[in-house]
Design a protein around this motif. Structure first.
Motif, short mmCIF file in Angstrom:
data_model
loop_
_atom_site.label_atom_id
_atom_site.label_comp_id
_atom_site.label_asym_id
_atom_site.label_seq_id
_atom_site.Cartn_x
_atom_site.Cartn_y
_atom_site.Cartn_z
N SER A 144 22.00 -11.12 43.67
CA SER A 144 21.52 -10.62 42.25
C SER A 144 20.71 -9.47 42.16
O SER A 144 21.01 -8.58 41.29
CB SER A 144 20.84 -12.00 41.66
N MET A 145 19.96 -9.32 42.98
CA MET A 145 18.96 -8.15 43.03
C MET A 145 19.80 -6.67 43.47
O MET A 145 19.77 -5.74 42.74
CB MET A 145 17.85 -8.33 43.99
N LEU A 146 20.64 -6.92 44.19
CA LEU A 146 21.74 -5.75 44.76
C LEU A 146 22.52 -5.50 43.82
O LEU A 146 22.78 -4.37 43.29
CB LEU A 146 22.23 -6.13 45.99
N THR A 147 23.09 -6.64 42.93
CA THR A 147 23.90 -6.36 41.80
C THR A 147 23.37 -5.73 40.68
O THR A 147 23.96 -4.68 40.29
CB THR A 147 24.64 -7.65 41.34
N LEU A 148 22.35 -6.10 40.40
CA LEU A 148 21.41 -5.56 39.35
C LEU A 148 20.78 -3.81 39.56
O LEU A 148 21.06 -3.15 38.81
CB LEU A 148 20.04 -6.18 38.78
N GLY A 149 20.79 -3.94 40.87
CA GLY A 149 20.17 -2.60 41.24
C GLY A 149 21.44 -1.62 41.30
O GLY A 149 21.50 -0.39 40.74
N VAL A 150 22.64 -2.01 41.70
CA VAL A 150 23.81 -1.32 41.61
C VAL A 150 24.37 -0.83 40.07
O VAL A 150 24.59 0.41 39.79
CB VAL A 150 25.12 -1.89 42.07
N VAL A 151 24.16 -1.78 39.25
CA VAL A 151 24.45 -1.42 37.88
C VAL A 151 23.47 -0.30 37.40
O VAL A 151 23.59 0.53 36.58
CB VAL A 151 24.21 -2.66 37.00
N PHE A 152 21.97 -0.64 37.72
CA PHE A 152 21.04 0.53 37.50
C PHE A 152 21.43 1.88 37.75
O PHE A 152 21.22 2.82 37.28
CB PHE A 152 19.71 0.08 38.09
N MET A 153 21.96 1.81 38.94
CA MET A 153 22.28 3.09 39.63
C MET A 153 23.64 3.75 39.00
O MET A 153 23.51 5.05 38.84
CB MET A 153 22.92 3.05 41.18
N ILE A 154 24.56 3.00 38.54
CA ILE A 154 25.55 3.47 37.92
C ILE A 154 25.09 3.85 36.43
O ILE A 154 25.64 5.08 36.15
CB ILE A 154 26.60 2.42 37.44
N MET A 155 24.28 3.22 36.13
CA MET A 155 23.65 3.98 34.64
C MET A 155 22.90 5.14 34.76
O MET A 155 23.09 6.24 33.97
CB MET A 155 22.73 2.85 33.95
N THR A 156 22.12 5.36 35.82
CA THR A 156 21.71 6.49 36.23
C THR A 156 22.38 7.70 36.26
O THR A 156 22.19 8.63 35.81
CB THR A 156 20.70 6.20 37.45
N PHE A 157 23.38 7.43 37.12
CA PHE A 157 24.45 8.32 37.42
C PHE A 157 24.81 8.94 36.09
O PHE A 157 25.33 9.98 35.95
CB PHE A 157 25.58 8.02 38.53
N GLY A 158 25.41 7.97 35.30
CA GLY A 158 26.19 8.39 34.02
C GLY A 158 25.05 8.98 33.04
O GLY A 158 25.89 10.25 32.75
N ILE A 159 23.95 8.86 32.83
CA ILE A 159 23.03 9.44 32.13
C ILE A 159 22.62 10.64 32.73
O ILE A 159 22.60 11.77 31.99
CB ILE A 159 21.65 8.44 31.77
N PHE A 160 22.64 10.94 33.86
CA PHE A 160 22.05 12.04 34.61
C PHE A 160 23.19 13.01 34.36
O PHE A 160 23.02 14.21 34.25
CB PHE A 160 22.05 11.95 36.09
N ILE A 161 24.47 12.37 34.39
CA ILE A 161 25.69 13.54 34.45
C ILE A 161 25.63 14.10 32.84
O ILE A 161 25.95 15.32 32.50
CB ILE A 161 26.96 12.62 34.38
N VAL A 162 25.47 13.31 31.90
CA VAL A 162 25.29 13.64 30.63
C VAL A 162 24.05 14.81 30.53
O VAL A 162 24.36 15.81 29.97
CB VAL A 162 24.88 12.68 29.67
N TYR A 163 23.09 14.41 31.02
CA TYR A 163 21.79 15.54 30.90
C TYR A 163 22.30 16.83 31.68
O TYR A 163 22.19 17.94 30.99
CB TYR A 163 20.75 15.06 31.88
N GLY A 164 22.89 16.61 32.84
CA GLY A 164 23.42 17.80 33.55
C GLY A 164 24.55 18.65 32.86
O GLY A 164 24.32 19.87 32.59
N PHE A 165 25.32 18.07 32.05
CA PHE A 165 26.32 18.73 31.40
C PHE A 165 26.03 19.36 30.12
O PHE A 165 26.27 20.64 29.69
CB PHE A 165 27.64 17.64 31.04
N LEU A 166 24.93 18.80 29.55
CA LEU A 166 24.30 19.16 28.18
C LEU A 166 23.55 20.42 28.56
O LEU A 166 23.68 21.60 27.81
CB LEU A 166 23.64 18.25 27.41
N SER A 167 22.88 20.67 29.67
CA SER A 167 22.03 21.63 30.03
C SER A 167 23.06 22.71 30.72
O SER A 167 22.79 24.01 30.24
CB SER A 167 20.91 21.31 31.38
#
Length: 205
Positions: A144-167
């Motif tokens: 369960s922890m690993l699953t939640l961690g992977v979801v957190f990583m996917i969200m991080t990657f997606g949000i960071f891409i938005v930040y990067g593309f906007l900049s």
């Protein structure tokens, strides 16, 4: 198993500007949108060691060993100060080029990776954060922890891409002014230095 509360809380955590966001935005501004994608990837990959350490209980070492925590903390602080020094010293008019070598991109990934693995508070964060969303009666808590961690990583990657593309969208405007480009680089250098000093004087959570 993945609750709406977890998703909303994770979203807020990821959206809060930190070292990874600062690095991704700086990469987007100074090198370009494509490069910011690799910066986001590096920062996201840097979460893996902290996630695994937390899931297997290794992060508890930082709670019990002052020396272990201090060593990793100061290495991370020094690395941030090094990045700040490099950015400040070599500040120059920006020139965004679409022709980037693979070695250049791999270097961007490595820097983003190091930024996260050298932050001891990240593993402690996972150790304190993830268990809150796992019921005490749940079997296979590790999965369960690993699953939640992977979801957190996917969200991080997606949000960071938005930040990067906007900049990255603003980089073309910034490079038109030499004074503005140099000033912004020095601003980011100062920000990295501030984060490094903050990490050096931070206490265990």
């Amino acid at each position: 198993m993945i609750s709406l509360e977890f998703l909303l809380t994770s979203l807020v955590v990821v959206l809060i500007p930190g070292t990874g966001v600062l690095y991704t935005v700086a990469t987007g501004l100074f090198i370009g949108r494509k490069a910011s994608l690799f910066a986001a990837l590096g920062c996201t990959l840097g979460i893996i060691p902290a996630l695994l350490a937390s899931a297997f209980g290794l992060a508890a070492i930082f709670h019990t060993s002052v020396i272990a925590f201090q060593i990793v903390k100061y290495i991370g602080a020094v690395y941030l100060l090094y990045l700040a020094y490099q950015m400040w010293r070599f500040s120059s008019p920006l020139s965004v080029s679409n022709q980037q070598s693979d070695s250049k991109y791999s270097g961007i990934i490595v820097k983003g990776f190091l930024l996260n693995i050298l932050n001891p508070k990240l593993s402690i964060f996972f150790l304190a954060f993830l268990p809150q969303f796992i019921p005490a009666t749940t079997e296979g808590a590790l999965d369960s922890m690993l699953t939640l961690g992977v979801v957190f990583m996917i969200m991080t990657f997606g949000i960071f891409i938005v930040y990067g593309f906007l900049s990255g969208s603003f980089s073309a405007f910034i490079i038109k002014s030499e004074k503005a480009s140099i000033a912004i680089q020095k601003l980011f250098a100062t920000s990295f230095a501030a984060l490094g000093i903050r990490l050096a004087f931070s206490e265990r959570v």
